[in-house]
Design a protein around this motif. Structure first.
Motif, PDB file in Angstrom:
ATOM      1  N   VAL A  73       0.852  -1.184   0.000  1.00 34.87           N
ATOM      2  CA  VAL A  73       0.000   0.000   0.000  1.00 34.87           C
ATOM      3  C   VAL A  73       0.889   1.235   0.000  1.00 34.87           C
ATOM      4  CG1 VAL A  73      -1.659   1.360   1.332  1.00 34.87           C
ATOM      5  CG2 VAL A  73      -1.963  -1.109   1.111  1.00 34.87           C
ATOM      6  N   ILE A  74       0.643   2.137  -0.934  1.00 38.45           N
ATOM      7  CA  ILE A  74       1.388   3.385  -1.039  1.00 38.45           C
ATOM      8  C   ILE A  74       0.440   4.530  -0.730  1.00 38.45           C
ATOM      9  CG2 ILE A  74       2.742   4.883  -2.564  1.00 38.45           C
ATOM     10  CD1 ILE A  74       3.363   2.333  -4.222  1.00 38.45           C
ATOM     11  N   VAL A  75       0.750   5.312   0.292  1.00 34.13           N
ATOM     12  CA  VAL A  75      -0.087   6.450   0.679  1.00 34.13           C
ATOM     13  C   VAL A  75       0.539   7.713   0.118  1.00 34.13           C
ATOM     14  CG1 VAL A  75      -1.178   7.684   2.571  1.00 34.13           C
ATOM     15  CG2 VAL A  75      -0.692   5.237   2.802  1.00 34.13           C
ATOM     16  N   GLY A  76      -0.166   8.349  -0.816  1.00 41.05           N
ATOM     17  CA  GLY A  76       0.331   9.574  -1.430  1.00 41.05           C
ATOM     18  C   GLY A  76       0.681   9.363  -2.885  1.00 41.05           C
ATOM     19  N   GLY A  77      -0.008  10.080  -3.771  1.00 39.96           N
ATOM     20  CA  GLY A  77       0.208   9.942  -5.205  1.00 39.96           C
ATOM     21  C   GLY A  77       0.983  11.082  -5.810  1.00 39.96           C
ATOM     22  N   GLY A  78       1.937  11.633  -5.046  1.00 41.34           N
ATOM     23  CA  GLY A  78       2.808  12.667  -5.593  1.00 41.34           C
ATOM     24  C   GLY A  78       3.825  12.056  -6.532  1.00 41.34           C
ATOM     25  N   ALA A  79       4.910  12.796  -6.782  1.00 42.24           N
ATOM     26  CA  ALA A  79       5.902  12.343  -7.750  1.00 42.24           C
ATOM     27  C   ALA A  79       6.454  10.965  -7.394  1.00 42.24           C
ATOM     28  CB  ALA A  79       7.035  13.359  -7.841  1.00 42.24           C
ATOM     29  N   SER A  80       6.896  10.789  -6.146  1.00 42.28           N
ATOM     30  CA  SER A  80       7.495   9.508  -5.770  1.00 42.28           C
ATOM     31  C   SER A  80       6.453   8.411  -5.644  1.00 42.28           C
ATOM     32  CB  SER A  80       8.265   9.655  -4.455  1.00 42.28           C
ATOM     33  OG  SER A  80       7.415  10.100  -3.409  1.00 42.28           O
ATOM     34  N   GLY A  81       5.308   8.717  -5.040  1.00 39.12           N
ATOM     35  CA  GLY A  81       4.291   7.698  -4.821  1.00 39.12           C
ATOM     36  C   GLY A  81       3.706   7.170  -6.110  1.00 39.12           C
ATOM     37  N   LEU A  82       3.385   8.063  -7.054  1.00 44.55           N
ATOM     38  CA  LEU A  82       2.788   7.622  -8.308  1.00 44.55           C
ATOM     39  C   LEU A  82       3.790   6.863  -9.166  1.00 44.55           C
ATOM     40  CD1 LEU A  82       0.269   7.587 -10.049  1.00 44.55           C
ATOM     41  CD2 LEU A  82       0.998   9.757 -11.054  1.00 44.55           C
TER      42      LEU A  82
ATOM     43  N   GLY B  94       2.687 -10.042  -6.467  1.00 50.78           N
ATOM     44  CA  GLY B  94       2.071  -9.161  -5.499  1.00 50.78           C
ATOM     45  C   GLY B  94       1.076  -8.213  -6.134  1.00 50.78           C
ATOM     46  N   SER B  95       0.568  -7.285  -5.309  1.00 44.94           N
ATOM     47  CA  SER B  95      -0.400  -6.294  -5.774  1.00 44.94           C
ATOM     48  C   SER B  95      -0.106  -4.962  -5.100  1.00 44.94           C
ATOM     49  CB  SER B  95      -1.830  -6.748  -5.463  1.00 44.94           C
ATOM     50  OG  SER B  95      -2.000  -6.930  -4.063  1.00 44.94           O
ATOM     51  N   VAL B  96      -0.595  -3.870  -5.720  1.00 44.36           N
ATOM     52  CA  VAL B  96      -0.329  -2.516  -5.238  1.00 44.36           C
ATOM     53  C   VAL B  96      -1.645  -1.765  -5.120  1.00 44.36           C
ATOM     54  CG1 VAL B  96       0.804  -0.312  -5.738  1.00 44.36           C
ATOM     55  CG2 VAL B  96       1.948  -2.465  -6.319  1.00 44.36           C
ATOM     56  N   THR B  97      -1.791  -1.023  -4.024  1.00 49.29           N
ATOM     57  CA  THR B  97      -2.913  -0.098  -3.853  1.00 49.29           C
ATOM     58  C   THR B  97      -2.357   1.280  -3.539  1.00 49.29           C
ATOM     59  OG1 THR B  97      -4.410  -1.826  -3.041  1.00 49.29           O
ATOM     60  CG2 THR B  97      -4.988   0.449  -2.526  1.00 49.29           C
ATOM     61  N   LEU B  98      -2.839   2.291  -4.257  1.00 50.27           N
ATOM     62  CA  LEU B  98      -2.423   3.673  -4.040  1.00 50.27           C
ATOM     63  C   LEU B  98      -3.565   4.429  -3.381  1.00 50.27           C
ATOM     64  CD1 LEU B  98      -0.395   6.043  -4.592  1.00 50.27           C
ATOM     65  CD2 LEU B  98      -1.638   6.415  -6.743  1.00 50.27           C
ATOM     66  N   LEU B  99      -3.266   5.143  -2.290  1.00 56.10           N
ATOM     67  CA  LEU B  99      -4.256   5.962  -1.590  1.00 56.10           C
ATOM     68  C   LEU B  99      -3.895   7.431  -1.766  1.00 56.10           C
ATOM     69  CD1 LEU B  99      -4.255   4.113   1.881  1.00 56.10           C
ATOM     70  CD2 LEU B  99      -5.338   3.383  -0.246  1.00 56.10           C
TER      71      LEU B  99
ATOM     72  N   PHE C 226      -9.694   6.460  -3.059  1.00 53.77           N
ATOM     73  CA  PHE C 226      -9.842   7.894  -2.868  1.00 53.77           C
ATOM     74  C   PHE C 226     -10.127   8.196  -1.408  1.00 53.77           C
ATOM     75  CE2 PHE C 226     -13.033  11.551  -3.279  1.00 53.77           C
ATOM     76  CZ  PHE C 226     -12.038  12.523  -3.276  1.00 53.77           C
ATOM     77  N   GLY C 227      -9.282   9.023  -0.785  1.00 52.65           N
ATOM     78  CA  GLY C 227      -9.487   9.392   0.610  1.00 52.65           C
ATOM     79  C   GLY C 227      -8.184   9.755   1.284  1.00 52.65           C
ATOM     80  N   GLU C 228      -8.298  10.279   2.490  1.00 48.94           N
ATOM     81  CA  GLU C 228      -7.141  10.755   3.250  1.00 48.94           C
ATOM     82  C   GLU C 228      -6.820   9.819   4.399  1.00 48.94           C
ATOM     83  OE1 GLU C 228      -5.676  14.848   5.529  1.00 48.94           O
ATOM     84  OE2 GLU C 228      -7.747  14.636   4.836  1.00 48.94           O
ATOM     85  N   MET C 229      -5.535   9.495   4.555  1.00 50.41           N
ATOM     86  CA  MET C 229      -5.098   8.687   5.688  1.00 50.41           C
ATOM     87  C   MET C 229      -5.253   9.488   6.976  1.00 50.41           C
ATOM     88  SD  MET C 229      -1.352   6.971   6.478  1.00 50.41           S
ATOM     89  CE  MET C 229      -0.525   8.566   6.610  1.00 50.41           C
ATOM     90  N   ILE C 230      -5.885   8.875   7.979  1.00 46.80           N
ATOM     91  CA  ILE C 230      -6.052   9.560   9.264  1.00 46.80           C
ATOM     92  C   ILE C 230      -5.520   8.747  10.434  1.00 46.80           C
ATOM     93  CG2 ILE C 230      -8.012  10.958   8.536  1.00 46.80           C
ATOM     94  CD1 ILE C 230      -9.845   8.909   9.912  1.00 46.80           C
ATOM     95  N   GLY C 231      -5.072   7.540  10.197  1.00 46.95           N
ATOM     96  CA  GLY C 231      -4.561   6.723  11.286  1.00 46.95           C
ATOM     97  C   GLY C 231      -3.864   5.480  10.779  1.00 46.95           C
ATOM     98  N   LEU C 232      -3.150   4.828  11.676  1.00 45.46           N
ATOM     99  CA  LEU C 232      -2.389   3.635  11.322  1.00 45.46           C
ATOM    100  C   LEU C 232      -2.409   2.645  12.474  1.00 45.46           C
ATOM    101  CD1 LEU C 232      -0.388   2.084   9.503  1.00 45.46           C
ATOM    102  CD2 LEU C 232       1.452   3.442  10.523  1.00 45.46           C
ATOM    103  N   ASP C 233      -2.829   1.414  12.196  1.00 48.54           N
ATOM    104  CA  ASP C 233      -2.831   0.321  13.162  1.00 48.54           C
ATOM    105  C   ASP C 233      -1.741  -0.663  12.741  1.00 48.54           C
ATOM    106  OD1 ASP C 233      -3.270  -1.811  14.824  1.00 48.54           O
ATOM    107  OD2 ASP C 233      -5.370  -2.096  14.295  1.00 48.54           O
TER     108      ASP C 233
ATOM    109  N   ALA D 294       4.154   8.366   1.467  1.00 55.84           N
ATOM    110  CA  ALA D 294       4.778   9.374   0.607  1.00 55.84           C
ATOM    111  C   ALA D 294       3.805  10.529   0.394  1.00 55.84           C
ATOM    112  CB  ALA D 294       5.178   8.750  -0.727  1.00 55.84           C
ATOM    113  N   ILE D 295       3.349  11.124   1.500  1.00 60.03           N
ATOM    114  CA  ILE D 295       2.292  12.137   1.401  1.00 60.03           C
ATOM    115  C   ILE D 295       2.831  13.561   1.275  1.00 60.03           C
ATOM    116  CG2 ILE D 295       0.585  10.721   2.573  1.00 60.03           C
ATOM    117  CD1 ILE D 295       1.062  12.285   5.102  1.00 60.03           C
ATOM    118  N   GLY D 296       4.130  13.697   1.055  1.00 57.41           N
ATOM    119  CA  GLY D 296       4.682  15.007   0.726  1.00 57.41           C
ATOM    120  C   GLY D 296       4.728  15.973   1.888  1.00 57.41           C
TER     121      GLY D 296
END
Length: 453
Positions: free
Chosen positions: A24-33, A49-54, A96-103, A136-138
């Motif tokens: 899982v990659i959080v952030g679709g900026g230059a590095s994340g995308l 494997g598989s990839v999910t971008l948030l 589509f959405g914003e990360m607000i926490g991590l478990d 990678a949320i910049g």
């Protein structure tokens, strides 16, 4: 949010991926995308494997272009990458959405619900499972708590903010053209706080585009008398991250253009009518842009118990793993990465983000297979600054015995544009880059060279 979230009734828990290792990659900026695109292609070839971008936005625009959007010299729609289409074309998932926490215990990322302009829910609050997480949320603007900055100054972090500034600029010109009263002092003044690359480039670009806007029959506005660009820098020179001779050249050029450059000038307050300096001087301005500093988003402050620094960056080791969890990586502006041979960390630059994405593309497979990961080594190839259509200057490093040398003119402009083409190529491939460049060049021939709405 540091408590477990997997069974929280407020969140829709997405099921774990059934095929291979899930990154899982959080952030679709230059590095994340770039990483999401190329890693998913790598996984597709290997079936491993598989990839999910948030991301909280729906489209991506290379961040160094934001000053051009704000100035009105670029139509963002011609350069944006749609995340849903990119995911479809390159075999990854987009959420589509914003990360607000991590478990970290249950390996899940919490995402906030999203709403439209009518307050209708688009996507629910949910949690996304991962095997490996890359953050990678910049960065965001750091106004250092300056009174009035968050209320009256426009930051340039997102496409929407750049568009908002440009609309306000056009509206200010239309207002001045049609009002019954004379144009008052400061009514068409723009104050830019911070003379780093963004602020300096914006100042030069605005000098040109404001004159092009009023050339469209706004004959009541006298550009040299009514329009003024003020660039304010707390330090002793503009472009403080670049060598002094380049800073001096940029300063002379801006002053020759007519930009009012103020150095050693710290802003104490921003108001609806302008700014007040620490010296007590007031500067009237209809529009204020804040480009004076950056920090990582506040959501990262001790997120999931991970180590952060004073500007919320995640502290990482030389292999880009966070110091408290080897399954969580961070890169780009939101990471404090050690820079061997320097007392300061890797600088928040586009070239660093690109290098880190390329490094993780090669090393994540080793991580998945339990093999050692090679450390990341930042290479500084120099910096380039474009001052609108007038001038491009910079310094290049690492080609001749590690020494730097100055470049300007056509060569500098060509290399500046090449940096963006490299990013486009990494995201879209050569064929799409060719046709997009062709399409943009044709459309620019039949449209105004500056945004008028």
């Amino acid at each position: 949010m540091n408590e477990p979230i997997a069974n929280n009734a407020l969140f829709v828990a997405e099921p774990a991926q059934s095929v291979g290792h899930h990154v899982v990659i959080v952030g679709g900026g230059a590095s994340g995308l770039e990483l999401a695109t190329q890693l998913s292609e790598q996984f597709r070839r290997k079936g491993s494997g598989s990839v999910t971008l948030l991301d909280r936005a729906r489209t991506h625009l290379w961040k160094p272009l934001l000053h051009s959007v704000a100035a009105g010299s670029m139509d963002p729609g011609e350069h944006e990458v749609d995340y849903l289409a990119q995911a479809y074309w390159h075999n990854f998932r987009f959420r589509f959405g914003e990360m607000i926490g991590l478990d970290r215990a249950n390996k899940r990322v919490a995402m906030a619900a999203t709403y439209d302009e009518d307050n209708q829910i688009i996507t629910p609050a949910r949690s996304i499972p991962y095997d490996t997480l890359v953050i990678a949320i910049g960065s965001v603007t750091n106004d250092f708590g300056t009174p009035g900055a968050s209320e009256f100054a426009v930051p340039l972090e997102t496409v929407d903010q750049a568009k908002r500034f440009n609309r306000r600029l056009i509206n200010a010109c239309l207002r001045a053209q049609t009002q019954a009263d004379p144009i008052r002092p400061g009514q068409l003044h723009v104050a830019i706080i911070g003379a780093g690359a963004t602020g300096t480039e914006l100042a030069a670009e605005l000098y040109r585009t404001t004159r092009e806007v009023v050339a469209f029959n706004m004959d009541r506005i006298k550009p040299d008398a009514d329009i003024k660009i003020i660039l304010v820098e707390a330090g002793p020179r503009v472009l403080p991250a670049l060598p002094e001779h380049i800073s001096s050249s940029a300063m002379d050029f801006l002053k020759n253009l007519g930009v009012d450059v103020r150095t050693n000038a710290r802003v104490a307050e921003v108001s609806a009518t302008g700014i007040r300096l620490a010296s007590g001087e007031s500067i009237a301005a209809e529009l204020v842009v804040w480009a004076a500093g950056v920090k990582a988003p506040d959501v990262l402050r001790e997120i999931g118990g991970l180590e952060t620094n004073r500007i919320n960056q995640l502290v990482v080791t030389s292999d880009l793993q966070t110091t408290r969890d080897t399954n969580v990586f961070a890169m780009g502006d939101c990471a404090q990465c050690p820079y061997p041979g320097s007392d300061t960390p890797v600088p928040p630059r586009a070239q660093a983000a690109h290098q880190e994405a390329s490094h993780l593309l090669k090393q994540l497979q080793n991580h998945i297979e339990g093999k050692p990961i090679r450390p990341y080594r930042y290479r500084d190839f120099g910096s380039l600054v474009t001052l609108g259509k007038y001038k491009t200057i910079g310094n290049l490093m690492g080609f001749v015995d590690g020494r730097s040398f100055r470049v300007e003119g056509f060569i500098a402009r060509f290399m500046y544009r090449s940096l963006y083409k490299m990013h486009e190529y990494a995201v879209s491939g050569g064929r799409r880059v060719f046709f997009s460049v062709l399409g943009r060049s044709l459309s620019r021939r039949s449209e105004p060279q500056v945004k008028l709405h």
